[in-house]
Structure formats: C-alpha cells, structure tokens
Scaffold this motif. Structure first.
Motif, PDB file in Angstrom:
ATOM      1  N   SER A  83      11.437  60.810  -1.589  1.00 57.26           N
ATOM      2  CA  SER A  83      10.145  60.300  -1.125  1.00 57.26           C
ATOM      3  C   SER A  83      10.167  60.235   0.391  1.00 57.26           C
ATOM      4  N   ARG A 105       3.940  53.160   3.958  1.00 57.60           N
ATOM      5  CA  ARG A 105       3.568  54.077   2.873  1.00 57.60           C
ATOM      6  C   ARG A 105       4.828  54.758   2.357  1.00 57.60           C
ATOM      7  N   ALA A 107       5.436  58.008   0.194  1.00 57.40           N
ATOM      8  CA  ALA A 107       4.801  59.186  -0.406  1.00 57.40           C
ATOM      9  C   ALA A 107       5.767  59.793  -1.412  1.00 57.40           C
ATOM     10  N   ASN A 113       0.788  57.608  -3.804  1.00 55.95           N
ATOM     11  CA  ASN A 113       1.503  56.899  -2.741  1.00 55.95           C
ATOM     12  C   ASN A 113       1.511  55.401  -3.016  1.00 55.95           C
TER      13      ASN A 113
END
Length: 153
Positions: A83, A105, A107, A113
């Motif tokens: 990630s 965040r 992702a 997300n």
C-alpha cells in the motif's frame, strides 16, 4: 469516552514504517512531562477516534510542532506492505493558527483508500492530537477539533 489509559502514551507522529524516519531525529518527544491517550466512539458508531494530550517541558511544545512538520515532509508518502501511505497538510493554520489539520491516506491496490484526519492543536506547553477516521464531512472534523480545543481550557 470509551477508554482512557494512563502512563506515557506513544508519540502520535511515529512513522516506523517510513524509510526516511529515524526516531532520534525528533528530540521534542523526549521532553514530554506527560502524555495521556483516550479513545472515543464516534456518534455514528463507526471506528473510534484516538486522542493524545501531551504536556512538554518549557519551550518544547513549539519544538514538537516543528518535529511534526519535519515528519510530514520526510514521510509525505511511502510504501508499506503493498500500500502507499501519504500525508497532506490540509490547513497549516487550522483553528485560527492554533493548530494543523492533516489528512492521512492509505492507498490500497484492490480496496478503497483509507482516509484518516489528524487535528493537532498547541496551547502553551500542551499539544492535543486527535486522529479520526474520515467522517465524510468537514463540519464533523471541525466539531471534533473544537471540542479538543475546549478541553485544553
């Protein structure tokens, strides 16, 4: 409030998975006099918010803010277990200059997300950091931030 823990809580900005992070580069955290963490259940029943209130030796709260800014620059984006973690400073003068609003965040390649907001507020030698899952509304983030400020008295 769901849970309060005593003892020295960990520094809310540790990024041990970031290849550019070295704990000893951030000296302010070693000048904390106290650090208490609490967990709050959000009113919609979703994940809990995490709140750390730290008290620093004289002059070190401001240095802590500088340390946090350096972490956010050095670890603005980095890979972890397939990630991508990233941080964006949404408002460096949040709450009329007393705080900072940061969006974190994660992702993922195959799932939506994960977004988390961080509200850091400094008053005197006290620093309050609230981490909350994205509530989907800036007004909710602002409301939680206002309550954190009110607790600092």
């Amino acid at each position: 409030m769901d849970d309060a823990r005593t003892g020295l809580a960990s520094w809310p900005w540790e990024q041990d998975s970031c290849p550019h992070y070295k704990s000893s580069d951030y000296p302010a955290k070693s000048h904390r006099r106290a650090a208490v963490e609490r967990y709050y259940r959000l009113s919609d029943g979703s994940s809990s918010a995490h709140h750390v209130v730290e008290t620093y030796e004289p002059g070190w709260a401001e240095r802590n803010v500088d340390d946090v800014r350096r972490v956010l620059l050095r670890c603005a984006t980095y890979p972890v277990l397939g990630s991508q973690v990233s941080f964006d400073v949404v408002d460096p003068q949040y709450l009329e200059g007393t705080g900072m609003l940061v969006r974190g965040r994660i992702a993922h390649a195959d799932t939506p997300n994960t977004v988390t907001y961080f509200v850091m507020v400094k008053r005197g030698e006290t620093v309050s950091t609230v981490r909350l899952p994205d509530p989907g509304s800036q007004a909710v983030v602002d409301s939680i931030a206002a309550r954190a400020v009110a607790r600092l008295g």
